[in-house]
Design a protein around this motif. Sequence first.
Motif, mmCIF file in Angstrom:
data_model
loop_
_atom_site.group_PDB
_atom_site.id
_atom_site.type_symbol
_atom_site.label_atom_id
_atom_site.label_comp_id
_atom_site.label_asym_id
_atom_site.label_seq_id
_atom_site.Cartn_x
_atom_site.Cartn_y
_atom_site.Cartn_z
ATOM 1 N N ALA A 418 27.406 45.068 -7.383
ATOM 2 C CA ALA A 418 27.585 44.414 -6.085
ATOM 3 C C ALA A 418 27.315 45.388 -4.945
ATOM 4 O O ALA A 418 26.616 45.059 -3.976
ATOM 5 C CB ALA A 418 28.998 43.839 -5.985
ATOM 6 N N THR A 438 23.185 37.288 -4.164
ATOM 7 C CA THR A 438 24.252 38.043 -4.825
ATOM 8 C C THR A 438 24.581 37.435 -6.175
ATOM 9 O O THR A 438 24.709 38.150 -7.181
ATOM 10 C CB THR A 438 25.503 38.071 -3.925
ATOM 11 N N LEU A 442 24.062 39.468 -9.743
ATOM 12 C CA LEU A 442 25.224 39.780 -10.571
ATOM 13 C C LEU A 442 25.139 39.094 -11.932
ATOM 14 O O LEU A 442 25.662 39.605 -12.925
ATOM 15 C CB LEU A 442 26.511 39.367 -9.854
ATOM 16 N N ARG A 882 30.292 40.280 -2.619
ATOM 17 C CA ARG A 882 31.097 40.469 -3.828
ATOM 18 C C ARG A 882 32.067 39.301 -3.949
ATOM 19 O O ARG A 882 32.395 38.633 -2.954
ATOM 20 C CB ARG A 882 31.885 41.771 -3.765
#
Length: 980
Positions: A418, A438, A442, A882
């Motif tokens: 992250a 994101t 991830l 995150r």
Amino acid sequence: MIRSAFFVLLSATSALTAPPPAKDAPPAAPEAPPVFPPDLPPGRVFVEIRPGAGEQKKWAETPPPVTETFEMPAFAFTRLPVAYNEEGMRSDREPAVMLRSYATMDVPAGTHRVLLRGRGAARLWVNGSVLASTRFAIFRGDGHTPVEPIPQPPAEGVRRVQFGDGEKLATFTSSGGRQEFVFDVLAGAKNMRSETGESLAAIQWNSAGPFSIISTSGNPVPLTEHAWPAFAAASEQALSERDAKHRRSLASNRAKEWDERHAAARKAAAEISVAVPYNSGATEIDRFILAKVEAAAKPTAPPAAGSVDFQRDIKPLLADRCFRCHAEKQKGGLRLDSREAALKAGDSHSVAVMPGQPERSNLLTMIRSTDEDKQMPPTGARLTAEQTMKLETWIKEGAVWSDAPAAPVVIPPDAGDAAFLRRVYLNTIGIAPGADETRAFLADAAPDKRSALIDRLLDDPRFAGHWVSYWQDVLAENPNILKPELNNTGPFRFWIHESLLDHKPLDRFVTELILMRGSKLGGGPAGFGMATQNDVPLAEKANVLANAFLGVEMKCARCHDAPYHRSTQRQLFQMAAMLEEKPLKIPATSSVPAAFFERTKTREPLIKATLTSGSVVEGEWPFSELCTLPETGAKSSRERLAFAITGPQNRRFAEVMANRVWARLFGMGLVNPVHDWEGRTPSHPALLTWLGREFMAQDYDLRHLCRIIMRSTAWQRRPVEMPDASDQTRRFFTATLPRRMSAEQIVDSLHAVTARPIAAEMLTFDQDSSQKPEIMLNLGQPQRAWEFTSLANERDRPALALPRAQAVTDMLEAFGWRPSRPDSVSERVNECTAIQPAMLANGTLAAGITTLCNDSRLTTLACKDQPLPALVDSLWLQLLNRPPTASEQKEAATMLSDGYDARLTHLPAAAATNEDPDLHYDRISWTNHLRPEATEIKQRVARAVLRGPAPTVRLTTSWRERCEDLVWSLVNSAEFLAVP
């Protein structure tokens, strides 16, 4: 409706009649009807560029010749294509510029209305006859032109005519069939900038319903406020692609020359010998770093015990206050950068440091002296009593000198996916990623996903926008939109941006900068040569070049030999004469008065003036110690200077560039500061040599340097503070330094996470294009933070304020951006100030960004049908990149759970549109700014900007405000501002 299947050159067979010309229309054009070019492209409008159309008072009897052609989707222009010289650099066209565009289309039988708009003048030909023509613009230059009311559109729903544009409505009758249309636009004049405004031709079929821009694609474009932005964006994209293709084609004319240069550089790089250490480092960079760490960890004889720590207390003090004169420069014959040198006597024949005997150490004697002719340091603040006492204690305890680290070297863990994602986005394109990017990263299980992401972002066009601001600071790019030739530079930012977009090698980039060709005020590198200081402008440019590309500081050498550097005034003026391409005479304003040296002193003056006023200096390469200038066959001294700096014989250039990129990515250079290498030792000499060699071997490719640095394990670790950055022996670079986002990154990321464009006016005080570029510039509609500049206007006239742009520059300035850049800066002042949290908490820009308005991506997330935990996840991923922790998820749920299921109002889309109407009243320019009502209107707009965007009505007020509070808290967190 508009039909396809066009572009066959046929004679007009359908009957068409035009009304008699209106009383205020210009007389019919005397020239012959336009002749359609053969082989027109299907589905596109064919456009000719014809510069040199003369004064903007009447249409030329004979249109000027065609110099370029291009294609567009419709009869509408928001700007001219960019002009480039034979090398692909921005240049200027002869004013005025005529655009002549051609299209054929099937016209249904009936009586139709045509709407014509143009900034200067426009006319529409149908089957060889002029159907309609707008007036030629006439402006008063005294600022007292009446402020006209906003004109009503010619039909309901039609986009309003823009400020500065004229319009004309005409009617014609057709019996049907294929028609030939020619649309002429005249942009600019001898004393006006060549701008099109929103020049367009639109048709209302059968005099009813909507107006549509004349197009050949078969897909009508409604001329409405709602449809125009998307059409204008598509047109800009088409023009930008055309500009890029044309620019790169012209730049390729010198491809052979640069291929030969780069082949020579690769050959020179192959002769540079540097051994990469053999250890467990994952990349070459990691091996160099690990080798220094391992060497520092080897046991050494402990220094003699003492109460003063040399590394912590003494060496930083000497480096900060003494080394500038008593290191490599050896003022007074004394060096203090090693114990061996410090134990010797200088020209005074008195030993500087005598271990165990502070009373006999001349260093302390001079520091404590009250005689202004003897005291040290000679300038600046005196050493404090505490600092002096530590020096005395250190000498008394034996003057122990140790280069061993004071503490074990810290090797932090990997930053994690992250943090890596956010870091790599901010360091490549200057914008934080969103929730979708994101999640995807991830969830990606590919082992090479980090390297793949680095490669993708380095090829992203937004990379250019991130790096422009760096070079603006380093090269002192300093345009002013008012009186741009007065102590400013031209806006060569556009050349910088295009060079980065085109992946231009940095040796060619620097060469073009030094040659200063192209446009001065239109965005070419010639703007670099404009005056920032009046007496000898190119002397200042010589200092910028030396700072930026050689690591040589010459600022003080402008008026005398540098007191703390080896640079002499002669060296600076030798470079300046090479740029000027003729000998230069030293003006009195660049000389120290003789009276300064005639004062009685026992100490030698700190400065020397080896040149006198009126001395003549020839252009010569002044840095033979860096490299010898070979015979190049260059035609001018500028070309010789460019080759001296960037040629493969000059390894210093490659290493300075590598060091700059390293500092930009790690937070500090291997040589620090990056612009002043004198007396500095690299923290990792072999690594710097290797990076320079890599840079040369890869054709001076900026992205290659970024790639190999960002792929290193060291760069991907968690940030760590450097214990003593001033001491190169203690700079290990096991990780990046903790850093805050730059001003541009903050502004761009705030807009990116909300998907809202920067809401700013056109960056000009001349909205109606009435002035010539020497008087006023138009820097365009800013899309990113680097495009802003100083908004200062003459005498701070309130009617010339740009309130929306000011909200952006206020935020930028709070975080270290300079609205004007009169001098070169490689590292900004980034201290925390009280204004920074105030701007994020209460500033106009931040308040607007954290409002859940209709066009915010955060509003879309809030309205999405999803469980509350999913919304909280999305907000954290969108703003902080995150997932939220369990405690954060719980606290957010507590804030938002009440009323969550009933948060949607289900109002229709029309009811959800609630833009502030006062923003439409901004129709003030230089031509009318002195009218009393102009200030009143501008103040009305400023109040609307201060109110910010209207909140969406799609969400209930209570729940929306709580969600806005949560967004506000995330934006105001330290984590949002940090580069992880």
